[in-house]
Design an enzyme around this catalytic site. Structure first.
Site, PDB file in Angstrom:
ATOM      1  N   LYS A  15      36.784  39.089  41.780  1.00  0.00           N
ATOM      2  CA  LYS A  15      35.457  39.262  42.393  1.00  0.00           C
ATOM      3  C   LYS A  15      35.391  38.634  43.776  1.00  0.00           C
ATOM      4  O   LYS A  15      34.858  39.223  44.705  1.00  0.00           O
ATOM      5  CB  LYS A  15      34.375  38.627  41.506  1.00  0.00           C
ATOM      6  CG  LYS A  15      33.888  39.530  40.415  1.00  0.00           C
ATOM      7  CD  LYS A  15      32.738  38.901  39.672  1.00  0.00           C
ATOM      8  CE  LYS A  15      33.189  37.625  38.984  1.00  0.00           C
ATOM      9  NZ  LYS A  15      32.107  36.863  38.385  1.00  0.00           N
ATOM     10  N   ARG A  91      21.750  37.760  35.026  1.00  0.00           N
ATOM     11  CA  ARG A  91      22.496  37.392  33.826  1.00  0.00           C
ATOM     12  C   ARG A  91      21.711  37.781  32.574  1.00  0.00           C
ATOM     13  O   ARG A  91      22.248  37.698  31.483  1.00  0.00           O
ATOM     14  CB  ARG A  91      22.659  35.883  33.730  1.00  0.00           C
ATOM     15  CG  ARG A  91      23.736  35.162  34.492  1.00  0.00           C
ATOM     16  CD  ARG A  91      25.103  35.258  33.920  1.00  0.00           C
ATOM     17  NE  ARG A  91      25.829  34.008  33.881  1.00  0.00           N
ATOM     18  CZ  ARG A  91      26.374  33.387  34.916  1.00  0.00           C
ATOM     19  NH1 ARG A  91      26.256  33.868  36.122  1.00  0.00           N
ATOM     20  NH2 ARG A  91      27.042  32.270  34.743  1.00  0.00           N
ATOM     21  N   ARG A 130      47.114  30.488  37.698  1.00  0.00           N
ATOM     22  CA  ARG A 130      47.135  30.616  39.158  1.00  0.00           C
ATOM     23  C   ARG A 130      47.184  29.266  39.877  1.00  0.00           C
ATOM     24  O   ARG A 130      46.538  28.311  39.465  1.00  0.00           O
ATOM     25  CB  ARG A 130      45.966  31.460  39.670  1.00  0.00           C
ATOM     26  CG  ARG A 130      44.596  30.834  39.538  1.00  0.00           C
ATOM     27  CD  ARG A 130      43.508  31.806  40.000  1.00  0.00           C
ATOM     28  NE  ARG A 130      42.202  31.375  39.534  1.00  0.00           N
ATOM     29  CZ  ARG A 130      41.106  32.116  39.583  1.00  0.00           C
ATOM     30  NH1 ARG A 130      41.162  33.337  40.075  1.00  0.00           N
ATOM     31  NH2 ARG A 130      39.960  31.644  39.151  1.00  0.00           N
ATOM     32  N   ARG A 178      42.865  25.050  40.800  1.00  0.00           N
ATOM     33  CA  ARG A 178      41.421  24.801  40.798  1.00  0.00           C
ATOM     34  C   ARG A 178      41.062  23.980  39.576  1.00  0.00           C
ATOM     35  O   ARG A 178      41.542  24.270  38.486  1.00  0.00           O
ATOM     36  CB  ARG A 178      40.680  26.141  40.748  1.00  0.00           C
ATOM     37  CG  ARG A 178      40.106  26.553  42.086  1.00  0.00           C
ATOM     38  CD  ARG A 178      39.738  27.995  42.110  1.00  0.00           C
ATOM     39  NE  ARG A 178      38.699  28.341  41.137  1.00  0.00           N
ATOM     40  CZ  ARG A 178      38.093  29.517  41.125  1.00  0.00           C
ATOM     41  NH1 ARG A 178      38.425  30.443  42.018  1.00  0.00           N
ATOM     42  NH2 ARG A 178      37.170  29.788  40.236  1.00  0.00           N
ATOM     43  N   ARG A 190      34.116  30.010  29.352  1.00  0.00           N
ATOM     44  CA  ARG A 190      33.525  30.841  30.406  1.00  0.00           C
ATOM     45  C   ARG A 190      33.701  32.321  30.100  1.00  0.00           C
ATOM     46  O   ARG A 190      32.822  33.138  30.391  1.00  0.00           O
ATOM     47  CB  ARG A 190      34.120  30.472  31.768  1.00  0.00           C
ATOM     48  CG  ARG A 190      33.382  29.284  32.399  1.00  0.00           C
ATOM     49  CD  ARG A 190      34.249  28.494  33.354  1.00  0.00           C
ATOM     50  NE  ARG A 190      34.701  29.262  34.478  1.00  0.00           N
ATOM     51  CZ  ARG A 190      35.852  29.027  35.120  1.00  0.00           C
ATOM     52  NH1 ARG A 190      36.642  28.059  34.714  1.00  0.00           N
ATOM     53  NH2 ARG A 190      36.196  29.753  36.146  1.00  0.00           N
TER      54      ARG A 190
HETATM   55  P1  AMP Z   1      28.869  30.711  37.287  1.00  0.00           P
HETATM   56  O1  AMP Z   1      29.556  30.002  38.408  1.00  0.00           O
HETATM   57  O2  AMP Z   1      28.322  32.039  37.694  1.00  0.00           O
HETATM   58  O3  AMP Z   1      29.708  30.793  36.047  1.00  0.00           O
HETATM   59  O4  AMP Z   1      27.572  29.829  36.900  1.00  0.00           O
HETATM   60  C1  AMP Z   1      27.687  28.479  36.517  1.00  0.00           C
HETATM   61  C2  AMP Z   1      26.450  28.052  35.737  1.00  0.00           C
HETATM   62  O5  AMP Z   1      25.275  28.194  36.535  1.00  0.00           O
HETATM   63  C3  AMP Z   1      26.138  28.872  34.495  1.00  0.00           C
HETATM   64  O6  AMP Z   1      26.872  28.433  33.376  1.00  0.00           O
HETATM   65  C4  AMP Z   1      24.650  28.648  34.327  1.00  0.00           C
HETATM   66  O7  AMP Z   1      24.374  27.371  33.783  1.00  0.00           O
HETATM   67  C5  AMP Z   1      24.170  28.653  35.765  1.00  0.00           C
HETATM   68  N1  AMP Z   1      23.829  30.019  36.217  1.00  0.00           N
HETATM   69  C6  AMP Z   1      24.473  30.741  37.167  1.00  0.00           C
HETATM   70  N2  AMP Z   1      23.885  31.943  37.348  1.00  0.00           N
HETATM   71  C7  AMP Z   1      22.843  31.992  36.483  1.00  0.00           C
HETATM   72  C8  AMP Z   1      21.859  32.979  36.183  1.00  0.00           C
HETATM   73  N3  AMP Z   1      21.836  34.170  36.806  1.00  0.00           N
HETATM   74  N4  AMP Z   1      20.937  32.675  35.230  1.00  0.00           N
HETATM   75  C9  AMP Z   1      20.923  31.497  34.598  1.00  0.00           C
HETATM   76  N5  AMP Z   1      21.847  30.520  34.825  1.00  0.00           N
HETATM   77  C10 AMP Z   1      22.791  30.758  35.761  1.00  0.00           C
END
Ligand code: AMP
Length: 232
Positions: A15, A91, A130, A178, A190
């Protein structure tokens, strides 16, 4: 008309790399990652920011209300006047509905919801294996490991699984991993969260004829070409 695109896909699907190309092709629209926006609050000491950090650490989702408010503020910034590339947002269905309403009130709409599809086992290997060099070169123990010496280093008291260390065989340069890629457990969590969060959104965008699927197992160049074909 602005250009608003939703980018979906598991970690390791490419991405970040593809977002760079998409932005170049579409007037440098900002890459809006809600995860990055929440993480950026880490340096703030106010109660609100601390509450957000606690939610992030728990792996739970931030409320729709707070998330949409933050996106609204981000979209009001001047660099987002011609569109945006959303990553990690929406999300949930309420977030998707909010975005649709917000854009339509401005006479705008979503161009597409682009899903970079990758088998989750491949996503795991791409992420866990990676490493990157100081010059940005990247290698992977599972797919691109030539010239690299790989070492599994035991934890002192064996309280944690061995760590993977990589060095360039010819120069001895130590390659970096990372922090969020180094724990198999965290990666699996994740990937689970991605499955759980994304699944309900697919029928939502499919019904609106906005969902576009791209095979992310192909080379970076092939994925870029497929995206360009879709986005015209
Ligand atoms: P990410 O880097 O996209 O995996 O996001 C890391 C964390 O941020 C997630 O585990 C959520 O706790 C929060 N988060 C990110 N985007 C959202 C979203 N659209 N809605 C709710 N929580 C979010």
């Amino acid at each position: 008309m602005g250009f608003y695109l939703i980018l979906m896909g598991p970690q390791g699907a490419g991405k970040g790399v593809q977002a760079g190309f998409i932005r170049q092709d579409h007037g440098n629209i900002p890459h809006i990652s809600t995860g990055d926006l929440f993480r950026a609050m880490k340096t703030r000491t106010d109660a609100f920011a601390q509450e957000i950090q606690a939610i992030l650490a728990s792996g739970k989702l931030v409320s729709d209300e707070i998330t949409c408010k933050m996106v609204e503020e981000r979209l009001a910034q001047p660099d987002a006047h011609a569109g945006a590339l959303f990553d990690g947002f929406p999300r949930t269905i309420p977030q998707a509905e909010w975005l649709e309403k917000y854009l339509s009130a401005k006479g705008e709409k979503i161009a597409a919801a682009l899903l970079l599809e990758l088998d989750l086992y491949d996503a795991f290997r791409r992420t866990f294996g990676r490493v990157t060099g100081a010059d940005g070169s990247s290698y992977n123990i599972y797919s691109n490991s030539e010239g690299i010496t790989w070492n599994w280093v035991d934890h002192e008291s064996k309280a944690f699984p061995p760590r993977l260390e990589a060095t360039v065989t010819a120069t001895g340069e130590k390659l970096a991993r990372r922090a969020d890629d180094a724990s198999a457990d965290a990666i699996i969590k994740r990937l689970d969260a991605f499955q759980r969060d994304t699944a309900p959104l697919l029928p939502y965008y499919e019904q609106r004829n906005l969902l576009r699927r791209v095979d992310a197992a192909q080379s970076i160049e092939a994925v870029t070409a497929a995206i360009r074909k879709i986005l015209g």
